[in-house]
Every structure is written in C-alpha cells, then in structure tokens.
Design an enzyme around this catalytic site. Structure first.
Site, PDB file in Angstrom:
ATOM      1  N   MET A  30       2.726  -6.077  -6.355  1.00  0.00           N
ATOM      2  CA  MET A  30       3.900  -5.776  -5.527  1.00  0.00           C
ATOM      3  C   MET A  30       3.746  -6.417  -4.140  1.00  0.00           C
ATOM      4  SD  MET A  30       5.311  -2.111  -6.719  1.00  0.00           S
ATOM      5  CE  MET A  30       4.168  -1.076  -5.847  1.00  0.00           C
ATOM      6  N   LEU A  33      -0.578  -8.763  -0.192  1.00  0.00           N
ATOM      7  CA  LEU A  33      -1.844  -9.022  -0.889  1.00  0.00           C
ATOM      8  C   LEU A  33      -3.076  -8.771  -0.010  1.00  0.00           C
ATOM      9  CD1 LEU A  33      -0.848 -12.320  -2.752  1.00  0.00           C
ATOM     10  CD2 LEU A  33      -0.694  -9.958  -3.584  1.00  0.00           C
ATOM     11  N   HIS A  34      -4.108  -8.242  -0.642  1.00  0.00           N
ATOM     12  CA  HIS A  34      -5.385  -7.986   0.047  1.00  0.00           C
ATOM     13  C   HIS A  34      -6.520  -8.453  -0.871  1.00  0.00           C
ATOM     14  CE1 HIS A  34      -5.620  -4.589  -2.662  1.00  0.00           C
ATOM     15  NE2 HIS A  34      -4.467  -4.119  -2.200  1.00  0.00           N
ATOM     16  N   HIS A  37      -6.368  -7.587  -4.644  1.00  0.00           N
ATOM     17  CA  HIS A  37      -5.526  -8.489  -5.444  1.00  0.00           C
ATOM     18  C   HIS A  37      -6.229  -9.839  -5.650  1.00  0.00           C
ATOM     19  CE1 HIS A  37      -2.183  -6.089  -3.372  1.00  0.00           C
ATOM     20  NE2 HIS A  37      -1.997  -5.836  -4.653  1.00  0.00           N
ATOM     21  N   ARG A 189      -0.964  -0.091   0.954  1.00  0.00           N
ATOM     22  CA  ARG A 189      -0.536   1.050   1.780  1.00  0.00           C
ATOM     23  C   ARG A 189      -1.462   1.290   2.973  1.00  0.00           C
ATOM     24  NH1 ARG A 189       1.574   3.041  -3.241  1.00  0.00           N
ATOM     25  NH2 ARG A 189       3.722   3.714  -2.908  1.00  0.00           N
TER      26      ARG A 189
HETATM   27  P1  AMP Z   1      -0.114  -3.380  -6.587  1.00  0.00           P
HETATM   28  O1  AMP Z   1       0.314  -4.563  -5.798  1.00  0.00           O
HETATM   29  O2  AMP Z   1      -0.594  -2.238  -5.745  1.00  0.00           O
HETATM   30  O3  AMP Z   1       0.893  -2.987  -7.635  1.00  0.00           O
HETATM   31  O4  AMP Z   1      -1.416  -3.830  -7.389  1.00  0.00           O
HETATM   32  C1  AMP Z   1      -1.417  -4.959  -8.228  1.00  0.00           C
HETATM   33  C2  AMP Z   1      -2.699  -4.970  -9.017  1.00  0.00           C
HETATM   34  O5  AMP Z   1      -3.818  -5.023  -8.121  1.00  0.00           O
HETATM   35  C3  AMP Z   1      -2.891  -3.707  -9.875  1.00  0.00           C
HETATM   36  O6  AMP Z   1      -3.453  -4.068 -11.122  1.00  0.00           O
HETATM   37  C4  AMP Z   1      -3.853  -2.883  -9.040  1.00  0.00           C
HETATM   38  O7  AMP Z   1      -4.618  -1.975  -9.800  1.00  0.00           O
HETATM   39  C5  AMP Z   1      -4.714  -3.979  -8.443  1.00  0.00           C
HETATM   40  N1  AMP Z   1      -5.382  -3.495  -7.224  1.00  0.00           N
HETATM   41  C6  AMP Z   1      -4.821  -2.872  -6.165  1.00  0.00           C
HETATM   42  N2  AMP Z   1      -5.765  -2.533  -5.263  1.00  0.00           N
HETATM   43  C7  AMP Z   1      -6.949  -2.951  -5.766  1.00  0.00           C
HETATM   44  C8  AMP Z   1      -8.310  -2.886  -5.309  1.00  0.00           C
HETATM   45  N3  AMP Z   1      -8.633  -2.324  -4.160  1.00  0.00           N
HETATM   46  N4  AMP Z   1      -9.273  -3.415  -6.094  1.00  0.00           N
HETATM   47  C9  AMP Z   1      -8.959  -3.993  -7.291  1.00  0.00           C
HETATM   48  N5  AMP Z   1      -7.698  -4.089  -7.773  1.00  0.00           N
HETATM   49  C10 AMP Z   1      -6.712  -3.570  -7.028  1.00  0.00           C
END
Ligand code: AMP
Length: 282
Positions: A30, A33-34, A37, A189
């Site tokens: 979503m 990015l960090h 990701h 977040r």
């Molecule tokens: P999101 O953008 O939050 O929907 O996350 C996208 C993908 O990145 C999902 O598969 C999450 O589980 C993964 N993700 C989010 N935060 C982390 C993290 N700190 N470490 C590893 N994967 C992550």
C-alpha cells in the site's frame, strides 16, 4: 523502472516477458515504502527475472474512514526508492477504477475460522477486503511467486489458504519481519508517530519477547496477566488484544501441545495510531 497505471497495459507487457519464460515475482503493497517492503522486493529481485511491485491503498479493507484518508502516501519518494533497487522492477500503481470496475465493495470469501480472532474480530470485514483485492491483483499480475511479510501474519495465513483453495498456481514466499534497532516492527503507520511515541511503541515488541522468553516456563494465563501489568504503566498504549495462538489455524491457545507451533500477537493504539505485531514462540 517501468510504471503502469493501466492493468491492461501491465498485462500486455508481462505477457511478452512470460512468452520467453521469465520468472515473475510480485510484491503487493500500500506504499509509503520502508525497509520492510524493500526486503521483500530485494528477495523477489534475487529469485525472479522481473518483479512487479503494486502500490494501491485498498479502500475495502479499511473499517475506519479516518484511517483510510490519513494513510501515509508518498508516491514520489516510493518511485525514487524503487528506482535504486533494480532495472528489472515494474511498478503497478493503479487508480481505483482499474481494480474495482463496478461498486467499491468486497466480494464474499469463506475464510474458515482464520478471520475469527485478532484482526478479524477487531476490524470488521477487513479480511474480506484483503481477500478481494489480493484476488484481483493476483489475477492481473499472474506471477510465479508472491512475497508477503510475516509482520501481517494473520493476513499471510489467510492468503496462503486462499491460494490453496483457488486455481492460482503461484507460490507464496514468507518473509521475515524487519525491525528498528529498538525492536519496533517497521510499518508505514510508524510515520504517523513522533520519535517519543515510536520509542513507547517498542514496548509492543518487549511484550512479545517476554512471551517468547517465558512460553516454556509460565502458564499462558500468567503470561497474559504479567503482560497486562507491564502495559499498565504506559497510559499512551491502549492494547486491543494480546494473544498466543496456533500458527496454523490462528486459534488462541488453551492447552499447549508439543507438536503445535505458536505465535504471540498484539494490536495496540499508540497516540491514535493502530499498530500490530507478532512473534514466533520457541
Ligand atoms: P503494506 O504496505 O503494509 O500492505 O505491506 C505490504 C507487504 O509488506 C505485506 O506483505 C506486509 O506484511 C509486508 N511488510 C510490512 N511491514 C513489514 C516489515 N516490517 N517487515 C517485513 N515485511 C513487512
């Protein structure tokens, strides 16, 4: 890096790559990015010929309008980050009408009992929204591999089951949670928290680690009560749930069984920002 906003154009491009047997990896996100990701993306880049990253904030998985509207969005920065990773990255950044051609509503999925507890209990219809968007994205990208983070473990398990029951032939690759030095799991977040709140938020990981250190020493009830008193000195942290559950079926544990694997799960509100985390128990 090539950027697509149109699902059809992305599919045409991928069809040409697939014709000559390129392996495709997919990382749905979503945005904002960090390093969490990025770790998924790097794994995909190392295991596939081309990797598609999607950035799409899916409205149907938000049970709270304010959370949706205030979700961090920094597409220019995301593009800069992605550009540095590999020439074999493809960004899919669709507008709403590319994903939801009709009404913006979830389809109905039978998720068994996997959405009964934790996020499923506290965020009404969240996983119906997740299942809907994931299904649509998997259909569009049709990749060989999909990279998902253990950070959202319940989501990961639900998507694994969805794939198992469906006609998708893709493989789900589980990826480790990336954390800050203080243990705080990286999350888009976190950008909504100031430094002092981020430090306070690291107590979520402390509680999970406490459960790990004591899982074989203390009863589940004792762990729950000690975690509760641990959090009672932090008025800024409002714990929604702290549960130890079976890794496979996600049911909160009643009696520990040797042959089962468990994880501790937490969700909490810190200064108005809802965070989740989990940790495997050994
Ligand atoms: P999101 O953008 O939050 O929907 O996350 C996208 C993908 O990145 C999902 O598969 C999450 O589980 C993964 N993700 C989010 N935060 C982390 C993290 N700190 N470490 C590893 N994967 C992550």
């Amino acid at each position: 890096m090539i950027i697509f906003k149109s699902a059809r154009r992305l599919q045409n491009h991928l069809a040409k790559l697939k014709e000559i047997d390129n392996k495709i990896g997919f990382i749905p996100t979503m945005g904002a990015l960090h390093k969490g990701h990025i770790s998924l993306i790097q794994k995909s880049v190392s295991e596939n010929n081309y990797s598609v990253v999607s950035i799409f904030v899916n409205p149907t998985q938000f049970d709270n309008q304010h959370d949706l509207v205030s979700y961090p969005n920094n597409i220019e920065n995301d593009i800069k980050l992605l550009d540095r990773i590999s020439d074999n990255l493809i960004l899919f950044n669709p507008d709403l009408d590319q994903i939801y051609t009709g009404k913006i509503i979830s389809d109905v999925y039978n998720l068994g009992d996997l959405d009964k507890y934790m996020e499923g209990k506290f965020r009404k219809d969240h996983f119906q929204g997740v299942a809907t968007v994931v299904h649509k994205l998997f259909d569009i990208v049709d990749s060989d591999n999909v990279y998902l983070g253990e950070k959202d473990f319940q989501q990961l398990r639900i998507i694994e089951e969805l794939v198992l029951k469906s006609a998708f032939s893709l493989k789900i690759i589980r990826c480790k949670t990336i954390r800050d030095k203080n243990g705080l799991a990286l999350s888009s977040r976190n950008k909504k928290l100031d430094i002092s709140s981020q430090n306070i938020a690291s107590n979520l990981f402390k509680a999970l680690s406490f459960a790990n250190e004591n899982f074989n020493k203390k009863s589940i009830d004792k762990i729950y009560s000690e975690v509760e008193s641990f959090f009672s000195v932090f008025p800024q942290i409002k714990v929604e749930y702290f549960l130890i559950a079976d890794e496979e079926n996600l049911k909160p544990v009643e009696v520990k069984k040797k042959e089962k694997k468990y994880r501790a799960f937490i969700a909490a509100d810190i200064s108005g920002v809802r965070l989740i985390d989990n940790l495997k128990l050994y």
